[in-house]
Design a protein around this motif. Sequence first.
Motif, PDB file in Angstrom:
ATOM      1  N   ARG A  46     -71.871  12.300  45.620  1.00 51.84           N
ATOM      2  CA  ARG A  46     -70.782  12.868  46.293  1.00 51.84           C
ATOM      3  C   ARG A  46     -71.268  13.936  47.178  1.00 51.84           C
ATOM      4  O   ARG A  46     -70.604  14.101  48.315  1.00 51.84           O
ATOM      5  CB  ARG A  46     -69.898  13.522  45.348  1.00 51.84           C
ATOM      6  N   LYS A  49     -72.440  11.901  50.549  1.00 44.78           N
ATOM      7  CA  LYS A  49     -71.488  10.764  50.823  1.00 44.78           C
ATOM      8  C   LYS A  49     -71.431  10.584  52.403  1.00 44.78           C
ATOM      9  O   LYS A  49     -71.059   9.394  52.773  1.00 44.78           O
ATOM     10  CB  LYS A  49     -70.223  10.868  50.152  1.00 44.78           C
ATOM     11  N   ASP A  50     -71.750  11.424  52.984  1.00 44.11           N
ATOM     12  CA  ASP A  50     -71.432  11.431  54.397  1.00 44.11           C
ATOM     13  C   ASP A  50     -72.888  10.641  55.192  1.00 44.11           C
ATOM     14  O   ASP A  50     -72.802  10.362  56.442  1.00 44.11           O
ATOM     15  CB  ASP A  50     -71.089  12.620  55.289  1.00 44.11           C
ATOM     16  N   THR A 131     -66.238   6.383  57.429  1.00 45.67           N
ATOM     17  CA  THR A 131     -66.355   5.954  55.988  1.00 45.67           C
ATOM     18  C   THR A 131     -65.941   4.514  56.000  1.00 45.67           C
ATOM     19  O   THR A 131     -65.318   4.086  56.911  1.00 45.67           O
ATOM     20  CB  THR A 131     -65.398   6.621  55.116  1.00 45.67           C
ATOM     21  N   GLY A 139     -70.036   6.229  52.675  1.00 43.74           N
ATOM     22  CA  GLY A 139     -69.290   6.599  51.442  1.00 43.74           C
ATOM     23  C   GLY A 139     -69.307   5.242  50.152  1.00 43.74           C
ATOM     24  O   GLY A 139     -70.040   4.497  50.136  1.00 43.74           O
TER      25      GLY A 139
END
Length: 153
Positions: A46, A49-50, A131, A139
């Motif tokens: 997390r 995630k980018d 995303t 993501g």
Amino acid sequence: MYAVVQVRGVVKTNHEIKDTLKMLRLHHVNHCVLVPDTPAYLGMIRKVKDFVAYGEVDKDTLATLLRTRGRLTGDEKLTDEYVRAHTPYADIDEFAAALCDGEMSFRDLVEIKPVLRLHPPRKGYKTIKRTFQQGGALGYYGPQINDLLYKMR
């Protein structure tokens, strides 16, 4: 088990992001690691995630990846003979099923490299700035990560 693929580079990023990617053993774009579904790993995923694409990998896709991109030390290919000699499994398909079920891990076999160096996806990424839910490549993919991994085999 999650497959995590680094999609973006880390130039001009926060050192915490770089450290987390290093802990996940993701040093280059298009490298993939398999991580178990634990809270510690999910927290790391997390955080980055980018910069990564991740999702639940299935047995067939994992077997295909291990056959095409699995490597041993010395850059030898992972073969059915090696799996038969060093594990209780008969071939790569059974080994991949055991990896997905959590019965085995890459740490159990010292000579298997934990990072899969993948080819860039055929037909390319959609965009690496959005995303997956927004039509991009970053993501959480869920089970659709298997389609991306198949394109990167």
